[in-house]
Design a protein around this motif. Structure first.
Motif, mmCIF file in Angstrom:
data_model
loop_
_atom_site.group_PDB
_atom_site.id
_atom_site.type_symbol
_atom_site.label_atom_id
_atom_site.label_comp_id
_atom_site.label_asym_id
_atom_site.label_seq_id
_atom_site.Cartn_x
_atom_site.Cartn_y
_atom_site.Cartn_z
ATOM 1 N N PHE A 72 2.484 0.002 -4.558
ATOM 2 C CA PHE A 72 1.655 -1.551 -4.055
ATOM 3 C C PHE A 72 1.465 -2.096 -2.986
ATOM 4 C CE2 PHE A 72 5.176 -1.983 -7.195
ATOM 5 C CZ PHE A 72 4.195 -1.938 -8.344
ATOM 6 N N PHE A 115 -1.070 -4.244 1.573
ATOM 7 C CA PHE A 115 -1.056 -4.709 0.174
ATOM 8 C C PHE A 115 -2.005 -3.787 -0.569
ATOM 9 C CE2 PHE A 115 1.709 -8.462 2.132
ATOM 10 C CZ PHE A 115 3.164 -7.679 1.761
ATOM 11 N N THR A 116 -1.800 -2.902 -1.585
ATOM 12 C CA THR A 116 -2.704 -2.308 -2.361
ATOM 13 C C THR A 116 -2.777 -2.796 -3.504
ATOM 14 O OG1 THR A 116 -1.568 -0.973 -3.054
ATOM 15 C CG2 THR A 116 -2.911 -0.426 -1.280
ATOM 16 N N GLU A 117 -2.459 -4.120 -4.406
ATOM 17 C CA GLU A 117 -2.234 -4.368 -5.355
ATOM 18 C C GLU A 117 -1.870 -6.515 -5.391
ATOM 19 O OE1 GLU A 117 -0.236 -3.436 -8.956
ATOM 20 O OE2 GLU A 117 -0.578 -1.107 -8.198
ATOM 21 N N GLU A 118 -2.148 -7.346 -6.027
ATOM 22 C CA GLU A 118 -2.344 -8.550 -6.345
ATOM 23 C C GLU A 118 -0.398 -8.591 -6.423
ATOM 24 O OE1 GLU A 118 -1.948 -11.717 -4.980
ATOM 25 O OE2 GLU A 118 -4.354 -11.994 -5.064
ATOM 26 N N GLN A 119 0.180 -9.634 -6.027
ATOM 27 C CA GLN A 119 1.455 -10.100 -6.480
ATOM 28 C C GLN A 119 1.210 -12.112 -6.375
ATOM 29 O OE1 GLN A 119 5.438 -8.456 -4.519
ATOM 30 N NE2 GLN A 119 5.973 -10.670 -5.318
ATOM 31 N N CYS A 156 -13.959 -4.475 -1.756
ATOM 32 C CA CYS A 156 -14.270 -5.632 -2.235
ATOM 33 C C CYS A 156 -14.657 -7.240 -1.918
ATOM 34 C CB CYS A 156 -12.419 -5.854 -1.599
ATOM 35 S SG CYS A 156 -11.295 -4.919 -2.078
ATOM 36 N N GLN A 212 -8.914 -8.432 -5.011
ATOM 37 C CA GLN A 212 -9.085 -6.596 -5.421
ATOM 38 C C GLN A 212 -8.445 -6.941 -4.539
ATOM 39 O OE1 GLN A 212 -12.334 -5.193 -5.999
ATOM 40 N NE2 GLN A 212 -12.014 -2.999 -5.822
ATOM 41 N N TYR A 213 -7.664 -5.275 -3.844
ATOM 42 C CA TYR A 213 -7.401 -4.945 -2.207
ATOM 43 C C TYR A 213 -8.446 -3.848 -2.333
ATOM 44 C CZ TYR A 213 -3.787 -8.816 -2.334
ATOM 45 O OH TYR A 213 -3.280 -10.175 -1.871
#
Length: 380
Positions: free
Chosen positions: A43, A63-67, A105, A2-3
């Motif tokens: 993202f 970053f605001t989302e996982e990759q 988070c 989680q970001y």
């Protein structure tokens, strides 16, 4: 993983000295409201940072989302680009657990991507401001095609070529940004993290398409659009949109029904347009340009803006092209040479025309009015 929220990142960057680890020497550049200067996308959020000792500015991407696989991907990208000496590419460095953020988070330390800060504007913004300027758009097309030729000669690919991912510097040079979807040779055999942006990607592109050719279709589409707009700016108003150029994802699905393709037929007197259209059709059929040389992107450099002559010679008329009303233009559609005497009612001169020649409307006794576009600079 989680970001944090953008607001939580913002609070952390305000106190960058205390919250950054290796990059604690960087301070945020403030906007007119005294807040860290930033821009956000789908993202991530990017902050403008400055090394006060050297005065150099950097872009710090949070970053605001996982990759999945991001850390390893950027390690490979950084290794590939480390010795690439080109203004088309910027420095990148991925730092794991670099920024402390007080958030809800589970983790407290988060990765960041450090890049050189590119002064300029996105190509999307540049086009919106300059599309009516034929010379500016011709230079943009020329510079884009030079970049496209260079990129196609490299063993890597950007992965998401679009105007919003290209910066135009104050001197006109171009730089690619946002490397989240980049392919480098070390990634051979992997799946692509993106299939690009739909209005610039081949309609059949999938995550299995991941090699040095994944940019080919977007490069061909954008180059053709820029060339067409430089010749006839009104095409952008008629067929474009705020977040794309002349072609849409719907056009790519069936080019035989594309109104944009039909409109481009009027520009085929121009050699550069014919070449770029051929490459676009090949990229559409094959999904890439591996069958042709990258040198085909080498369009002719525009001449410096010139003082346009209003004199119309017999040679001009001999080599002229006509519109649907029989009005004769120079082959580059920049000069209106002669209108037929039978022209009547209201007539609109083509967008992009620079010159109305001497005696162009002589003996047009049934002509009631003429609409003159803003592109016209000289009237004979």
């Amino acid at each position: 993983m989680q970001y944090p929220l953008i607001s939580e990142y913002l609070a952390a960057i305000r106190d960058a000295h205390d919250n950054l680890e290796e990059l604690s020497h960087l301070v945020p550049v403030l906007d007119n409201y005294g807040e860290p200067y930033r821009s956000s996308g789908a993202f991530a959020v990017v902050f403008k940072m400055k090394d006060e000792q050297t005065g150099k500015c950097y872009a710090l991407k949070c970053f605001t989302e996982e990759q999945e696989g991001r850390a390893e991907a950027y390690r490979q990208i950084a290794e590939e680009l480390e010795f690439v000496d080109s203004t088309y590419i910027t420095y990148v460095k991925y730092l794991e657990k670099e920024l402390f953020v007080d958030s809800n988070c589970e983790d407290e330390e988060f990765p960041v991507l450090l890049m050189d800060w590119i002064e300029g504007e996105t190509m999307e913004t540049y086009i919106a401001d300059h599309y009516m300027d034929n010379h500016a758009m011709s230079m943009l097309c020329y510079r884009f095609c030079k970049m496209a030729a260079w990129l196609r000669s490299q063993p890597f690919a950007h992965g998401d070529i679009k105007p919003d991912n290209i910066m135009v510097r104050s001197d006109g040079t171009l730089t690619l940004v946002d490397y989240d979807g980049m392919f480098v040779p070390a990634m051979k055999g992997q799946k692509s993290p993106t299939i690009g942006t739909k209005d610039f990607s081949h309609p059949l592109r999938t995550i299995n398409d991941f090699d040095e050719t994944i940019d080919d279709f977007a490069l061909a589409s954008i180059a053709l659009s820029l060339k067409a707009i430089s010749l006839n700016p009104s095409l952008l108003n008629e067929y474009g949109a705020s977040d794309r150029l002349l072609f849409s994802a719907a056009d790519y699905l069936d080019l035989s029904k594309s109104k944009t393709m039909t409109a481009l037929q009027d520009l085929l007197a121009d050699e550069g347009t014919r070449t770029l259209l051929s490459m676009f059709l090949l990229a559409s059929a094959k999904k890439n340009l591996s069958m042709c040389s990258f040198r085909l992107f080498s369009v002719e450099k525009p001449k410096e803006e010139e003082v346009w002559s209003t004199e119309v010679t017999e040679e001009d008329l001999k080599n002229a092209v006509e519109d649907e009303f029989g009005v004769k233009y120079s082959r580059d559609w920049k000069r209106l040479l002669r209108a037929p005497y039978r022209l009547r009612g209201e007539y609109s001169i083509r967008e992009g025309v620079k010159v109305i020649g001497d005696s162009a409307f002589q003996a047009c006794n049934s002509l009631a009015s003429i609409n003159i576009p803003n592109s016209v600079t000289t009237i004979g």
